[in-house]
Design an enzyme around this catalytic site. Structure first.
Site, PDB file in Angstrom:
ATOM      1  N   ASP A 405       2.094  -3.230   9.770  1.00 36.71           N
ATOM      2  CA  ASP A 405       0.997  -3.400   8.813  1.00 36.71           C
ATOM      3  C   ASP A 405      -0.326  -3.521   9.572  1.00 36.71           C
ATOM      4  OD1 ASP A 405      -0.300  -3.879   6.413  1.00 36.71           O
ATOM      5  OD2 ASP A 405       0.150  -6.025   6.413  1.00 36.71           O
ATOM      6  N   GLU A 408      -4.700   0.103  10.686  1.00 43.25           N
ATOM      7  CA  GLU A 408      -5.746   1.145  10.512  1.00 43.25           C
ATOM      8  C   GLU A 408      -6.620   1.285  11.754  1.00 43.25           C
ATOM      9  OE1 GLU A 408      -5.011  -1.288   8.203  1.00 43.25           O
ATOM     10  OE2 GLU A 408      -3.699   0.173   7.269  1.00 43.25           O
ATOM     11  N   ASP A 479      -2.148  -2.134  -0.400  1.00 44.58           N
ATOM     12  CA  ASP A 479      -2.416  -3.202  -1.358  1.00 44.58           C
ATOM     13  C   ASP A 479      -2.936  -2.701  -2.692  1.00 44.58           C
ATOM     14  OD1 ASP A 479      -1.586  -4.706   0.709  1.00 44.58           O
ATOM     15  OD2 ASP A 479      -3.552  -5.496   1.240  1.00 44.58           O
TER      16      ASP A 479
HETATM   17  C1  GLC Z   1      -1.562  -6.874   4.026  1.00 50.98           C
HETATM   18  C2  GLC Z   1      -0.403  -5.978   3.610  1.00 50.98           C
HETATM   19  C3  GLC Z   1       0.513  -6.739   2.695  1.00 50.98           C
HETATM   20  C4  GLC Z   1       0.985  -8.003   3.384  1.00 50.98           C
HETATM   21  C5  GLC Z   1      -0.194  -8.862   3.823  1.00 50.98           C
HETATM   22  C6  GLC Z   1       0.231 -10.086   4.642  1.00 50.98           C
HETATM   23  O1  GLC Z   1      -2.349  -7.167   2.933  1.00 50.98           O
HETATM   24  O2  GLC Z   1      -0.842  -4.783   3.054  1.00 50.98           O
HETATM   25  O3  GLC Z   1       1.594  -5.943   2.312  1.00 50.98           O
HETATM   26  O4  GLC Z   1       1.806  -8.736   2.521  1.00 50.98           O
HETATM   27  O5  GLC Z   1      -1.073  -8.078   4.603  1.00 50.98           O
HETATM   28  O6  GLC Z   1       0.926  -9.720   5.764  1.00 50.98           O
END
Ligand code: GLC
Length: 765
Positions: A405, A408, A479
């Site tokens: 995650d 980017e 998200d």
């Molecule tokens: C980001 C991710 C989400 C995750 C969060 C905490 O917002 O896109 O899926 O739960 O981070 O790690």
């Protein structure tokens, strides 16, 4: 910019053209795939997406005419003019795609006062400029539809909008005006009356795509940096374009079977007790589930590759216990490494120079979840190897998949400056060039590390992608929010991602941000049921949305569709098997298979699951009936078995627990018996749900776990039914020992059990 054509030479598949000011190249990759290149930055291609030589020996001829160069392959004519204008024709010399000859009609009159006034109320207007250094402007005929471009918001057809490729972590509700999201897939398909083709602009810098917003006369793509380097992909049918694109950038390898089951997630299941409780609910409530995700709170202070001693003490024992009950654990790993002396990952990276640096040569710092953090430089092989090897710290605990995650990369203290320095395999590059491939390279490091340290097929999920990420990872759309607009958006977004090569993809079912409602979850699970990555996930402060979080009705509806998904697992696995060889997505817009039917070009609320299952979910609050377009042919209502003739719209009732589903006549759909998780029991009898008519179907079977299939350890069954109702089953390949013992054929209301011992069987149904 290029000037007039001066000279021409040929080097194998490459035609090199000297223009007055700049050299250009046309490379014949295959008879249908042509690369157009000019090295503004480097003489060579510098692809992060295409990792093997793709040019094959292709017959072609080059003719120099007075005002142009003509190249002819067995499928295409390419004509090149001064200023490196390139036109593509089909073999009958019908124009497919031409470069626009005039100047773009961009308005340079920016009303600064109006912009400033609107900004007072928070309306920010992006002033359009002409500053794209490299730009390719194509003539628009008028009937074009554009598809692909990765995860862009809005509807299926991208015509009339402009986009940017710049991986962006944007948590606010994503709407049609967003130009960029988490993924950069600079590939689109153009469909017009008599032709279809694809363009892949392989440039990792920030790139721009205007699909006819600026003018009705043209569309364009461009960049401020990098090379002119695009691939023109021709074919007769849309699937061939995707096949061509994934021929270049790679295809999704066969996943482990359990990864296709249901995934439950939340930010976060914070303690091992909570995880066990979630698992218990699934089993007690008779809801199939294979995977539970651990979000950032399993770690100590959000330090990657650590475990909270307080909340996840003896994690390996808990994971083993869960594993005994059929649950696999997937853990999140972000790229940001907390700055903390004494923390092994941080120290190792500092010692070895593994982090991105600022222009002064100091390790670059920004903030993410752990606070001040540093960014591993995935653009270098030794860093990827180190990161990849760290995956064994997770594997040793029993973790079965890794969720990448924030890659980017996200940053809480403002964006990374353009001049942050990366190694780029020793060549050196700045953030502008690496940004869009940062997540891609992280996923590659993770995949390769898992593969080195485990004999099972790696399971990786990533938020940021570039073209080619499909070789290493699944993706999710980041998200989204628990709003109806995002359930509606999920369909075109997943279809376009699929057409952009990302076969294994899903959204957060129920929505991530905002509070879900029972009705929304019920309708979302009906879409999730048919998406290859089927994961319910939700944000920390938001209302819980596990299948049982609302009421009995919601629980029952969730169970119904999760069970249906498990019934269809062998069909889904077959689609993945097929996709390995043609790159076709699992979730497909109707236009992919019916490109000549003008009614389907812009269908945003229906899709195909494979070629033969048509899904028409309800995506509007309160709706209990909907119109459905069925393409030509006969379709069978999955719930009532009524046969409906297509080529028309129908009205179908859709109470809360009904997602309208239609099967194409002639389908054979393999079904599993009831399973609570993959591997709960050996499937010895496969059910074949047969829908009318003469048909044939290939079914794939292997151990669902490792790479032995690459050495022939798999079975391929060929089922067919002829016009006399004779059902035949035979093994087209037989390398896996656990062949099915029988088939339960569901045919015209009858159930016929056909015993099987590996020999060809013919039975009158
Ligand atoms: C980001 C991710 C989400 C995750 C969060 C905490 O917002 O896109 O899926 O739960 O981070 O790690």
């Amino acid at each position: 910019m290029f000037g007039k054509i001066k000279a021409l030479k040929q080097d194998k598949n490459v035609v090199i053209i000297d223009f007055e000011q700049q050299q250009g190249q046309i490379e014949i990759i295959t008879e249908n795939i042509i690369n157009v290149f000019s090295g503004f930055e480097t003489k060579e291609h510098q692809s992060r997406a295409i990792e093997e030589v793709k040019s094959v020996n292709t017959e072609y001829v080059v003719i120099k005419k007075e005002d142009r160069i003509e190249i002819k392959t067995t499928a295409l004519y390419i004509e090149i003019f001064d200023e490196f204008k390139v036109d593509f024709y089909d073999i009958n010399h019908n124009l497919i795609c031409a470069d626009y000859r005039n100047e773009r009609k961009v308005s340079t009159q920016i009303d600064q006062a109006a912009i400033e006034l609107a900004a007072k109320e928070g309306h920010f207007i992006d002033a359009r400029t002409l500053s794209k250094k490299i730009q390719v402007v194509k003539v628009m005929d008028g009937d074009e539809c554009f598809y692909g471009l990765g995860d862009k918001t809005g509807f299926l057809n991208k015509r009339g909008y402009e986009y940017e490729m710049w991986n962006s972590d944007l948590p606010e509700p994503q709407v049609d005006s967003f130009k960029a999201l988490y993924k950069s897939i600079p590939f689109f398909i153009t469909l017009k009356k008599n032709h279809v083709f694809g363009i892949f602009y392989d440039n990792t810098y920030r790139t721009y795509f205007d699909m006819g917003k600026e003018s009705d006369e043209y569309y364009y793509f461009g960049a401020d940096d990098g090379n002119l380097d695009y691939y023109f992909i021709a074919g007769d049918k849309m699937p061939e374009i995707i096949e061509g694109y994934t021929y270049l950038t790679g295809r999704t390898p066969l996943p482990q079977l359990w990864t296709l089951g249901y995934h439950q997630s939340r930010w976060s299941y914070e303690t091992k007790e909570e995880v066990k409780d979630i698992a218990k609910h699934f089993r007690e409530l008779d809801i199939p589930c294979d995977v539970i995700h651990l979000d950032i709170d399993y770690m100590e202070d959000y330090k990657v590759f650590t475990w909270s001693n307080e909340r996840f003490k003896d994690a390996d024992k808990v994971i083993e216990e869960l594993n005994q009950d059929g649950f696999k654990i997937v853990t999140i790993i972000d790229p940001g490494v907390k700055i903390e002396k004494g923390y092994t990952i941080y120290d190792e990276g500092i010692k070895n120079g593994y982090y991105a640096k600022d222009v002064e040569g100091n390790v670059y710092e920004n903030a993410v979840w752990p606070g001040l953090s540093v960014y591993p430089d995935f653009s270098d092989e030794k860093v990827r190897n180190w990161w990849g090897d760290n995956q064994k710290l997770l594997l040793q605990k029993g973790v079965r998949g890794v969720w990448n995650d924030m890659n980017e990369p996200a940053s809480f203290n403002g964006p990374l400056p353009d001049d942050v320095q990366f190694l780029d395999e020793g060549k050196g590059a700045n953030h502008k060039k690496i940004h869009n491939v940062y997540g891609h390279l992280m996923a590659k490091a993770t995949y390769e590390g898992l593969k080195r340290h485990d004999k099972r097929r790696p399971f990786v999920i990533t938020r940021a992608c570039y073209s080619g990420t499909q070789k290493y990872s699944t993706g999710w759309t980041g998200d989204n929010h628990s709003i109806w607009a995002h359930l509606q958006m999920a369909i075109p977004q997943l279809c376009n991602l699929g057409m952009s090569g990302l076969t294994f993809i899903g959204t957060d079912v129920g929505g991530f941000g905002s509070d879900c409602t029972a009705e929304l979850l019920n309708r979302w699970v009906q879409v999730g049921c048919f998406s290859p990555l089927f994961r319910n996930h939700c944000c920390k402060p938001n209302r819980r949305q596990e299948p049982w979080a609302f009421n009995q009705e919601t629980l029952d509806i969730n169970r119904k569709y999760i069970k249906l998904h498990y019934t269809l697992l062998p069909y889904l696995y077959d689609l993945f098997w097929e996709s390995q060889s043609n790159g076709l997505p699992i979730m497909r817009p109707l236009v992919l298979h019916y490109q000549n039917d003008r009614n389907v070009k812009e269908i945003n609320d229906q899709f195909l699951f494979g070629e033969t299952i048509l899904v028409a979910p309800v995506v509007v609050q309160g709706q209990r009936a909907r119109s459905i377009y069925l393409p030509e042919g006969n379709w069978i209502d999955y719930w009532t078995k009524e046969v409906v003739t297509g080529g028309k719209y129908i009205l179908r009732e859709a109470p809360l627990d009904v997602c309208p589903i239609y099967l194409k006549a002639g389908s054979i759909i393999p079904n599993y018996p009831e399973l609570h998780y993959v591997g709960e029991k050996e499937v010895v009898e496969l059910t074949l749900d047969v829908y009318e008519g003469v048909s044939e179907y290939h079914h794939y079977q292997d151990n669902g776990e490792d790479f032995e299939y690459e050495y022939g350890e798999y079975n391929e069954y060929l089922f067919s039914i002829d016009d006399k109702g004779i059902f035949t089953v035979q093994l087209a390949s037989n390398g896996y020992s656990k062949i099915y013992q029988s088939f339960k054929v569901l045919y015209k209301g009858k159930i016929i059990v056909v015993p099987f011992n590996g020999e060809k069987v013919e039975v009158q149904l």
